[in-house]
Design a protein around this motif. Sequence first.
Motif: not given
Length: 1280
Positions: A564-585
């Motif tokens: 995801t890109k927010l405020d020109n910062q790109v961060k990696t997220h992961i989900t285990y339930n098809k996008g219901r919840d996301w978290r950083l690695l």
Amino acid sequence: MEKGAGLCPGLHLALWTWLLISVHVLMDAQAEITCASCPAPATLKRQGLFGDKQVDAEETGTRFPERIGRGSQEAPGDLGSETGVALGLDAAVPGDVLKLAQGVRMPLSVRDALYAKVTGDSPNGAEEDQGTSPGRAKKDEEVRLADLDQSQGRRTSVMAKLSLPEGNNQTRSMRVKRSEPELSDVTEGLKTGGALVDGAHPEDRKTGPALDAHRLSRSEFKWTREDSKVLGNPRQDELKLISTTFSLTGDSAHNQAMVHWSGHNSSVILILTKLYDFNLGSVTESSLWRSTDYGTTYEKVNDKVGLKTVLSYLYVCPTNKRKIMLLSDPEIESSVLISSDEGASYQKFRLNFFILSLLFHPRHEDWILAYSHDQKLYSSLDFGRKWQLVHDHVTPNRFYWSVIGLDKESDLVHMEARTADGRAQYVTCRVQECTEANRQRPFLGYIDTSSLVVQDDYVFIQVTTAGRASYYVSYRREAFARIKLPKYSLPKDMHIISTDENQVFAAVQEWNQNDTYNLYISETRGIHFTLALENVKTSRGLEGNIMIDLYEVAGIKGMFIANTKLDNQVKTHITYNKGRDWRLLQAPSADLRGNNIHCVLPFCSLHLQLQISENPYTSGSISSKNSAPGIIVATGNIGSELSHSNVGMFISSDAGNNWRQIFEEEHSIWFLDKGGALVAVKQATAPIRHLWISFDEGKQWSRYSFTLVPLFVDGVLVEPGTESQIMTFFGHFSHRSEWQLVKIDYKSIFTRRCTEGDYQTWHLHNQGEPCVMGEKQIYMKRRPGNRCMLGKDYSRILSAEPCICSASDFECDYGFERRGDGKCLPAFWFNPSAVSRSCSHGQSYLNSTGYRKVVSNNCTAGVKELYTARKQQCPNRPPRGLHLVTNEGKLTATLGANVTFLVFLEDGDSMRTNIKLDFGDGIAVSYSNLSLTEDGIKHVYKTAGIFRVTALAENSLGFDSTTLYLHITCPVEHVHLSVPFVAIKNKEVNLTAIVWPSHSRTLTYFWWFGNSTEPVITLEGSISYTFFKEGMNSVTVQVSSGDVILQDTKTIAVHEFFKSLLLSFSPNLDDYNPDIPEWRQDVGRVIKKALVQVSDFPEEQLFVAVFPGVPTAAELFLLPHKNLSEGRKKNEADLEQISEILVSALNQNLVEFELKSGVRVIVYITQLTLAPLVDSSPRHSSSAMLMLLSVVFVGLAVFLIYKFKRKIPWINIYAEVNHEKEQEMIGSVSQSESTPKITLSEFSGPEERLEKELETRGIGGIPKISESESTREIPNCTSV
């Protein structure tokens, strides 16, 4: 007593002798290509492929979106807009070598991968001299391949032109148009063939179109000395792999190659090498090689296809890989060569069209669709021996075979066809009966170009109205329904990412986004979408295609990784339930050297690059495999955001919960033996001879040499079949050497077959939570470090136990948004009490609680009943939000066309609501309920005009109404501007546009005067205008009717005064009068020359206008001299004098001209009309005063007559007679007073117009005229 080999001199000597002989033999050995891992023809181009980070085509990441929307239309063969990712079944195309699960369309920008140089990275930076990757700084801009197998890892790549998974389980092969040589083979290869890179049997996975002809390019870098060491191990003796090398002798000049390996239970490999001339845009040489021993030896078989035949493409039937199809280069001849015995023999058949792409049927091996260079679609039911035209105008890459188990007829074709006016329609038909009468149109109206997508159970289209796009979906071939996104998302662009597991994953760019997309997920029917993740990073490929940073992990259901890109910062997220919840690695706790890493969430985390290779011969930046669940290998960095500097290789063996670093530099990673071992090759800019293998999930790596001579690696094929433990390296020793194929049999690195004791259980979890997607999943994995070979019947999932439902198993329903406390509440624009209009009183509906269970989640009990929608009775309610539109979304229609009106309610009981529709032309219809109008209400208008169409919905509780104004137009065929030839300065004249056919109220007139930049717009066909400038003035009128605009231009001579004479001619002129404007202009010039000869009047002061029609007539204008310094009276006198001379000459028949040899035409005077010598200056004279007094006297007399007319009975009759007589005497120059008002309905042919005009001008065939000419107002002359 012990004996040592070293103590036996004879044995010692024998060993040394054997070693010297072996080295000598190996150095002199011919190279060989052993494409044991090539299930489909792959195109190779000489150049290092590791410069373009690519991935195992089947098991590692997938780019799978296809854009629903229109885009600029590309010419046939321009794969930039047409190629993309497609979901399909077992669809292998030209050569089923590299299988892309579920069928993949490769992006056009593959051609740019051809020129990438070899990049240099090795384990721990020690294998070769360090090199930098030319493309590393732009890795996020590389084009990625979409591997859509739902069991595979996926990376989302959105094609700029509408690249959407084509899930009709088919095989599409693409061939590139000759005008685009740089695409000619790469794209084709990527689209039409492919190798079974993971070695799985086709039945062990979801199959897809194999990649055909992936071309690899040669690098010209020089070899650097190796200085490598093993990670985690001290320096050790060099380990060697069993390998053989084969050189394609004589093909050193060939710059492209296509490889096909039949795969399971077949030892046949086919290689087509060719020399592609980029200047000529065609193939000039080709060689066909065939191996029957897994690539140990090859035979050149050009004689079997014809020594003079130049081949351009290799195709393989995906359902029967023994069937091969070769295409000759169309620049020489257009033909197809067919083999049914894996290329042992061929039959040749001529073609009368040039194939751009092929689509194989998912079940019938002989059924093929072919798309030609002229946008025609052909079909063959005998594997290309005979072809039949299906449709003569189809949008590129918008044709699909029937979906097995869904469409009733297996030979049904779905296509986006183009109409004569260039608009697109969704059409279906059977290939052998695709006549106009047998074609079906499942969607009423037109759709946007390149928007049709047939994918699994879904059909998607886009319709743009008033600049706003609407998206429609058909689930399991039901009626189309409009896709519902959050009300104010206002999408600018939409791409379908996947349609797995009976739901749709879509990426939507909303109105306020530029370089990011939002991810949305639907329910089963694909209609209602809810937000899954915001601001997902995207980038542009070299061809302008859009790439979305989303990766679906292979082997783990519901697991995705996104940037995801927010405020020109790109961060990696992961989900285990098809996008219901996301978290950083979570970042690793230590680096390679064991030093602690202090990285605290959320300020610091692990970030991954999610590029997927579009080339099946190279690894991408992230990889996972169905047969190795939980193992993810990726390039990334640790810090506050994603960076392309200080990157390393990271691995997770527990599905992303924990990560550790394995290399400090970028490597290409492949899975061997169904994930039991990992092989790594440094992305080097120099030739290499070593690779790295790990048997313990990346904890320890061993270095192996695979060739004696360092090799520039162009690509790697891994495991083409389930039983063959073969890996093939493609490359070259130098930029001028032959193609080298290094075949590696890695069976020797395993010690035995795995037994039960070699396996262990592994519990899938999400940071300790054992329930993932509603169940506890236990997998069986080989114990890390065991060098045993997996069996064919290896089972991955040991058990799956349903969990008790919790809130995390439910996502927000449509119209609801998740708030800070985790609860789903209605959005401000959504009315949760609204009921579907199909819900009728007495029926029931499901009333949402604001939640819906994640699709494919298998939890039971718990909060399931609390969150599940509840059944309620449909209330009786009045109609609200009545809408009336045409099926095309337009407010115009052509006269006589069938107009279809669509009526629908936003709220109300459609089954108990009466509908009345008034068409505005005196006809109205009524329906007892709204459901009877679902297919639309058709009506044909008999007249043109603007009609007020009104719809009224009414039931016992209330009513609602709506209105639209429909323009029924008739195409304008001709417009004629009628203006005076000469006009008086500062005096108003009338201009008229005559239109045929004439229809009032639907035409718009645009009037342009002189050099004006803004037109005068009227709804009437006439206008009055005053010219203030003397000289030639142009007038242009444009008439707009619907989408048709016609115009006519005339020139008017403007002067303060002039005289005119009406002319006639001897009858013989009529015999040569074709009555066209050009003839009249030429004859006018001849008449003027004849008049100049009998007078001394300057030619520029004469103007002759010939009237249209027969008998031929004309008008002569005597214009004043441009220099009026001598005074007006003298100019008037000059005109009088010259007119007398001309009249005399005409009366004496002195004016004549020769039309052609032997044909002389005499010009006669018909009538003399003198223009008013109007005084435009302020001076006064006695004549003017006398005229003024006369006018006052006449006005007083008229007033008295009017005042006392009731007392004078005869005065009315006199006035009427006088008025009629006055009309008859009106001259022929002043158009404002004498031009007959011709209504559009009275418009007829030129003869009738001329007859009317001559009557108004008083032309009565008078040969002479007396000297007492009358001086009148402006002679009214109208040019027709």
